[in-house]
Design an enzyme around this catalytic site. Sequence first.
Site, short mmCIF file in Angstrom:
data_model
loop_
_atom_site.label_atom_id
_atom_site.label_comp_id
_atom_site.label_asym_id
_atom_site.label_seq_id
_atom_site.Cartn_x
_atom_site.Cartn_y
_atom_site.Cartn_z
N ASP A 223 -9.00 0.14 1.53
CA ASP A 223 -9.02 0.71 0.17
C ASP A 223 -10.35 0.37 -0.50
O ASP A 223 -10.99 1.20 -1.14
CB ASP A 223 -7.89 0.13 -0.69
CG ASP A 223 -6.53 0.72 -0.33
OD1 ASP A 223 -6.46 1.42 0.69
OD2 ASP A 223 -5.56 0.46 -1.05
N THR B 269 -3.24 5.60 -4.17
CA THR B 269 -2.16 6.37 -3.57
C THR B 269 -0.85 6.19 -4.34
O THR B 269 -0.13 7.15 -4.57
CB THR B 269 -1.95 6.00 -2.09
OG1 THR B 269 -1.74 4.59 -1.98
CG2 THR B 269 -3.16 6.36 -1.26
N THR B 270 -0.57 4.94 -4.73
CA THR B 270 0.68 4.70 -5.44
C THR B 270 0.65 5.41 -6.79
O THR B 270 1.61 6.10 -7.16
CB THR B 270 0.89 3.19 -5.67
OG1 THR B 270 0.63 2.52 -4.45
CG2 THR B 270 2.29 2.89 -6.12
N ASP C 242 0.83 -1.20 0.00
CA ASP C 242 0.00 0.00 0.00
C ASP C 242 0.87 1.26 0.00
O ASP C 242 1.64 1.49 0.94
CB ASP C 242 -0.89 -0.05 1.25
CG ASP C 242 -1.96 1.01 1.20
OD1 ASP C 242 -2.60 1.15 0.15
OD2 ASP C 242 -2.15 1.70 2.21
P1 ADP Z 1 -2.78 2.29 -6.09
O1 ADP Z 1 -2.18 2.57 -4.74
O2 ADP Z 1 -2.47 3.38 -7.06
O3 ADP Z 1 -4.21 1.94 -6.03
P2 ADP Z 1 -2.37 -0.44 -6.83
O4 ADP Z 1 -1.17 -1.27 -6.54
O5 ADP Z 1 -3.63 -0.75 -6.15
O6 ADP Z 1 -1.95 1.06 -6.61
O7 ADP Z 1 -2.58 -0.53 -8.40
C1 ADP Z 1 -3.60 0.15 -9.05
C2 ADP Z 1 -3.50 -0.05 -10.53
O8 ADP Z 1 -3.67 -1.43 -10.86
C3 ADP Z 1 -4.62 0.69 -11.24
O9 ADP Z 1 -4.10 1.33 -12.38
C4 ADP Z 1 -5.58 -0.41 -11.60
O10 ADP Z 1 -6.36 -0.11 -12.72
C5 ADP Z 1 -4.65 -1.55 -11.85
N1 ADP Z 1 -5.33 -2.86 -11.74
C6 ADP Z 1 -6.02 -3.34 -10.71
N2 ADP Z 1 -6.51 -4.57 -10.98
C7 ADP Z 1 -6.10 -4.88 -12.23
C8 ADP Z 1 -6.26 -6.02 -13.08
N3 ADP Z 1 -6.95 -7.08 -12.70
N4 ADP Z 1 -5.68 -5.97 -14.28
C9 ADP Z 1 -4.98 -4.90 -14.67
N5 ADP Z 1 -4.78 -3.81 -13.93
C10 ADP Z 1 -5.34 -3.79 -12.72
MG MG Z 2 -5.15 0.30 -5.23
#
Ligand code: ADP
Ligand code: MG
Length: 558
Positions: free
Chosen positions: A386, A94-95, A61
């Site tokens: 989240d 957030t990332t 996270d």
């Molecule tokens: P953040 O802290 O930004 O939410 P995450 O590690 O949760 O970071 O990653 C979010 C990113 O991963 C987003 O761009 C989201 O669309 C993408 N994402 C989530 N699930 C999938 C999936 N099943 N396939 C492709 N991309 C995904």
């Molecule tokens: Mg996320």
Amino acid sequence: MGNQPLIVLSEESQRTSGKDAQSMNITAGKAVAEAVRTTLGPKGMDKMLVDSTGSVVVTNDGVTILKEMDIDHPAANMIVEVAETQEDEVGDGTTSAVVVSGELLKRAEDLLEQDIHASTLAKGYRQAAEEATAALEEIAIEVDEDDTEILTQIAATAMTGKGAENAKDLLSDLVVDAVRTVADDDGIDTDNVKVEKVVGGSIDESELVEGVIVDKERVSENMPYFVEDASVAIVDDALEIKETEIDAEVNVTDPDQLQQFLDQEEAQLREMVDELVDVGADVVFVDGGIDDMAQHYLAQEGILAVRRVKSSDASRIARSTGATPVSSVDDITEDDLGFAGNVAQRDVGGDQRIFVEDVEDAKAVTLILRGGTEHVIDEVDRAIEDSLGVVRTTIEDGKVLAGGGAPETELSLALRDYADSVGGREQLAIEAFADALEVVPRTLAENAGLDPIDSLVELRSEHDAEETGAGLDAYTGDVIDMEGEGVYEPLRVKTQAIESATEAAVMLLRIDDVIAAGELKGGKTGDDDDDDMPAGGPGGMGGGMGGMGGMGGMGGAM
Ligand code: ADP
Ligand code: MG
């Protein structure tokens, strides 16, 4: 005399100006983004953070990593704030927000080197952000709050890659149920969803209890284990004889008098219990302690009592049963009582807890999260937080976007077109912004072990062909329709990320002078310590600033 430099800063202050200040801030900002980059997306890696006391957090996270890292470079902290705002506003993304911010700074650095002025950059970035937000609104998909399927998919997308993977289906159902249950006319406050972490068992044994679970036992073994159709009282006080403020001394001259004194105390406790009996309370949650004698009377009356209840638990019980907390038992009336169909003490993972269930309109719920170890549960808990945030946001706004880098690719194309229409030097800034957004799909690809160039080329061509939902399937490496795949994120996750990332980048770019006090005001004064200062005073500044905060090493690694 005329050439004598005029020194206005104390000798201990450090000052960096112009290009040096800019590049120092950019380096710090980029370092923060770099630190969380590898965690982005479903295939992102985790980080293990160890603090000075040796306690360990394993997480994916973004905001948690940055908070735990204990960053103290002022410019780096501005980027950390981007993550914090994102967390407060939407709970997810957030990332992405931090990574985009870092990329905006990186692209700005190139343009600054080509002698584009920082204010031109700032203006271009702002224009681009505004245009981007409008473009996202256009491609957003409307979602009805009754559409359980899509809400569940949104909940699941937010959990992806966060250790909740295995039980994603179950947990996303629970999250949607939880958010819907606590929603009321005033909106949705996800604080009314309490996550109760239980070590032992597996994640798929997690469950949602419509009501409240208090991590306490009934105060006496002689009280009932459970009460059906319970009238619930909440007392914001102790059921004890109050100690007097002054040291009172009671002189007794014969045993009768002592007995009389004790009888009087007992009578007072009896009276307190009678107040509760008279209004018809079956269950009592008490903020303070409960005297042994009062416990005895309560047990005799068949009342289930719990002492030292946390105020957050008390307010959840109040919310879900409709009880009004009273500040003293003397004031209690029948109207202050709440109702629960079932109050029971039960064993959860070897611990006894009090369940307040079967309430008419729950409004406060408890999610019992189970997992093999504490670290596992903690990370699942963060994923759940989240997930609660995105479901709440979606119900509030009713608008979502396909994920997997689809919106960023779409925006990147739209902004390049827009840049042409703007012209001038801002055009370069807007193009840089368009390039910067592609950091999201690029990083998703990199973290999944794919070739980012191939992925970007394919994404661009799909979006060129009006496939607005085309995103990267991190598992197969294919570019597919993310809507069909059920990968959705709330619109606000993206608009907020763009807004905060832009604001932070622009703020850092506009700084051309960093003046840091050598020592905190009120500390040791520098006046008579001149001997300790390095020779040359302001001349030694460049090196000094590099050591500001703890990011020096990370910056160097870029
Ligand atoms: P953040 O802290 O930004 O939410 P995450 O590690 O949760 O970071 O990653 C979010 C990113 O991963 C987003 O761009 C989201 O669309 C993408 N994402 C989530 N699930 C999938 C999936 N099943 N396939 C492709 N991309 C995904
Ligand atoms: Mg996320």
